[in-house]
Each structure stands twice: as C-alpha cells, then as structure tokens.
Design a protein around this motif. Structure first.
Motif, PDB file in Angstrom:
ATOM      1  N   MET A   1       0.842  -1.175   0.000  1.00  7.29           N
ATOM      2  CA  MET A   1       0.000   0.000   0.000  1.00  7.29           C
ATOM      3  C   MET A   1       0.895   1.249   0.000  1.00  7.29           C
ATOM      4  SD  MET A   1      -3.122  -1.186   2.539  1.00  7.29           S
ATOM      5  CE  MET A   1      -2.396  -0.402   3.914  1.00  7.29           C
ATOM      6  N   PRO A   2       1.608   1.487  -1.060  1.00  4.45           N
ATOM      7  CA  PRO A   2       2.563   2.597  -1.060  1.00  4.45           C
ATOM      8  C   PRO A   2       1.931   3.980  -0.998  1.00  4.45           C
ATOM      9  CG  PRO A   2       2.408   1.625  -3.229  1.00  4.45           C
ATOM     10  CD  PRO A   2       1.607   0.754  -2.306  1.00  4.45           C
ATOM     11  N   SER A   3       0.692   4.139  -1.369  1.00  2.00           N
ATOM     12  CA  SER A   3       0.103   5.478  -1.358  1.00  2.00           C
ATOM     13  C   SER A   3      -1.142   5.563  -0.482  1.00  2.00           C
ATOM     14  CB  SER A   3      -0.241   5.904  -2.780  1.00  2.00           C
ATOM     15  OG  SER A   3      -1.164   5.007  -3.347  1.00  2.00           O
ATOM     16  N   PHE A   4      -1.258   4.650   0.457  1.00  2.00           N
ATOM     17  CA  PHE A   4      -2.425   4.604   1.321  1.00  2.00           C
ATOM     18  C   PHE A   4      -1.973   4.323   2.745  1.00  2.00           C
ATOM     19  CE2 PHE A   4      -6.825   3.959   2.296  1.00  2.00           C
ATOM     20  CZ  PHE A   4      -6.839   2.992   3.279  1.00  2.00           C
ATOM     21  N   LEU A   5      -2.509   5.052   3.697  1.00  2.00           N
ATOM     22  CA  LEU A   5      -2.180   4.853   5.108  1.00  2.00           C
ATOM     23  C   LEU A   5      -3.468   4.596   5.879  1.00  2.00           C
ATOM     24  CD1 LEU A   5       0.156   7.913   5.256  1.00  2.00           C
ATOM     25  CD2 LEU A   5       0.918   5.556   5.342  1.00  2.00           C
ATOM     26  N   ALA A   6      -3.357   3.923   6.995  1.00  3.38           N
ATOM     27  CA  ALA A   6      -4.535   3.648   7.804  1.00  3.38           C
ATOM     28  C   ALA A   6      -4.216   3.841   9.280  1.00  3.38           C
ATOM     29  CB  ALA A   6      -5.040   2.234   7.568  1.00  3.38           C
ATOM     30  N   GLU A   7      -5.153   4.438   9.983  1.00 10.26           N
ATOM     31  CA  GLU A   7      -5.091   4.575  11.426  1.00 10.26           C
ATOM     32  C   GLU A   7      -6.139   3.624  11.998  1.00 10.26           C
ATOM     33  OE1 GLU A   7      -5.497   8.137  14.700  1.00 10.26           O
ATOM     34  OE2 GLU A   7      -6.415   8.415  12.751  1.00 10.26           O
ATOM     35  N   VAL A   8      -5.720   2.770  12.907  1.00  4.27           N
ATOM     36  CA  VAL A   8      -6.627   1.783  13.496  1.00  4.27           C
ATOM     37  C   VAL A   8      -6.595   1.944  15.005  1.00  4.27           C
ATOM     38  CG1 VAL A   8      -7.155  -0.669  13.742  1.00  4.27           C
ATOM     39  CG2 VAL A   8      -6.176   0.184  11.595  1.00  4.27           C
ATOM     40  N   TRP A   9      -7.754   2.109  15.616  1.00  2.00           N
ATOM     41  CA  TRP A   9      -7.868   2.213  17.069  1.00  2.00           C
ATOM     42  C   TRP A   9      -8.444   0.909  17.583  1.00  2.00           C
ATOM     43  CZ3 TRP A   9      -9.846   7.554  19.071  1.00  2.00           C
ATOM     44  CH2 TRP A   9      -9.077   8.575  18.516  1.00  2.00           C
ATOM     45  N   TYR A  10      -7.759   0.352  18.570  1.00  2.00           N
ATOM     46  CA  TYR A  10      -8.151  -0.920  19.168  1.00  2.00           C
ATOM     47  C   TYR A  10      -8.469  -0.713  20.644  1.00  2.00           C
ATOM     48  CZ  TYR A  10      -7.589  -5.571  21.164  1.00  2.00           C
ATOM     49  OH  TYR A  10      -7.776  -6.738  21.859  1.00  2.00           O
ATOM     50  N   SER A  11      -9.544  -1.302  21.101  1.00  2.00           N
ATOM     51  CA  SER A  11      -9.925  -1.246  22.504  1.00  2.00           C
ATOM     52  C   SER A  11      -9.607  -2.576  23.169  1.00  2.00           C
ATOM     53  CB  SER A  11     -11.423  -0.952  22.646  1.00  2.00           C
ATOM     54  OG  SER A  11     -11.829  -1.115  23.981  1.00  2.00           O
ATOM     55  N   PRO A  12      -8.553  -2.613  24.003  1.00  2.00           N
ATOM     56  CA  PRO A  12      -8.247  -3.879  24.685  1.00  2.00           C
ATOM     57  C   PRO A  12      -9.332  -4.300  25.670  1.00  2.00           C
ATOM     58  CG  PRO A  12      -6.630  -2.165  25.265  1.00  2.00           C
ATOM     59  CD  PRO A  12      -7.596  -1.568  24.291  1.00  2.00           C
ATOM     60  N   GLU A  13     -10.037  -3.328  26.238  1.00  2.00           N
ATOM     61  CA  GLU A  13     -11.115  -3.669  27.175  1.00  2.00           C
ATOM     62  C   GLU A  13     -12.240  -4.439  26.484  1.00  2.00           C
ATOM     63  OE1 GLU A  13     -10.168  -0.313  26.806  1.00  2.00           O
ATOM     64  OE2 GLU A  13      -8.784  -0.338  28.482  1.00  2.00           O
ATOM     65  N   ASP A  14     -12.550  -4.028  25.253  1.00  2.00           N
ATOM     66  CA  ASP A  14     -13.622  -4.673  24.496  1.00  2.00           C
ATOM     67  C   ASP A  14     -13.099  -5.721  23.519  1.00  2.00           C
ATOM     68  OD1 ASP A  14     -15.466  -2.950  25.741  1.00  2.00           O
ATOM     69  OD2 ASP A  14     -15.138  -1.412  24.222  1.00  2.00           O
ATOM     70  N   ASN A  15     -11.773  -5.782  23.371  1.00  4.92           N
ATOM     71  CA  ASN A  15     -11.148  -6.693  22.427  1.00  4.92           C
ATOM     72  C   ASN A  15     -11.703  -6.538  21.014  1.00  4.92           C
ATOM     73  OD1 ASN A  15      -9.311  -8.672  21.656  1.00  4.92           O
ATOM     74  ND2 ASN A  15     -10.813 -10.298  21.906  1.00  4.92           N
ATOM     75  N   GLN A  16     -11.786  -5.280  20.578  1.00  7.34           N
ATOM     76  CA  GLN A  16     -12.274  -5.034  19.227  1.00  7.34           C
ATOM     77  C   GLN A  16     -11.713  -3.742  18.659  1.00  7.34           C
ATOM     78  OE1 GLN A  16     -16.517  -4.628  19.021  1.00  7.34           O
ATOM     79  NE2 GLN A  16     -16.621  -3.325  20.815  1.00  7.34           N
ATOM     80  N   ILE A  17     -11.732  -3.659  17.359  1.00  8.46           N
ATOM     81  CA  ILE A  17     -11.332  -2.446  16.667  1.00  8.46           C
ATOM     82  C   ILE A  17     -12.500  -1.477  16.724  1.00  8.46           C
ATOM     83  CG2 ILE A  17     -10.729  -1.477  14.418  1.00  8.46           C
ATOM     84  CD1 ILE A  17      -9.299  -4.171  13.871  1.00  8.46           C
TER      85      ILE A  17
END
Length: 43
Positions: A1-17
């Motif tokens: 993905m040379p021209s695409f970036l992603a920010e991902v937030w993960y909640s460890p309390e809920d074990n989900q993105i």
C-alpha cells in the motif's frame, strides 16, 4: 500500500477495533512520529 495509510484504534477492554481511518496525506502522521520506534521492524 505505497500510497495509502490507515489509522486503526483498538480497545483492549472490548477486544475489538473501534475505528479505522484511511488517508493518503502523510501530514496526518506527524503527531505520531516522535513516539514511533521502527528500529526493530527495520532489522
């Protein structure tokens, strides 16, 4: 993905993105650059 970036937030309390944000402007990464250590990935 040379021209695409992603920010991902993960909640460890809920074990989900909880947020996925795609973007192409690298300026959005600037607030994180001082906190990133990629040394281990570069080995």
């Amino acid at each position: 993905m040379p021209s695409f970036l992603a920010e991902v937030w993960y909640s460890p309390e809920d074990n989900q993105i909880v947020l996925v944000h795609g973007f192409v402007d690298r300026k959005l990464l600037e607030p994180y650059l001082d906190d990133l250590d990629l040394e281990e990935l570069m080995r």
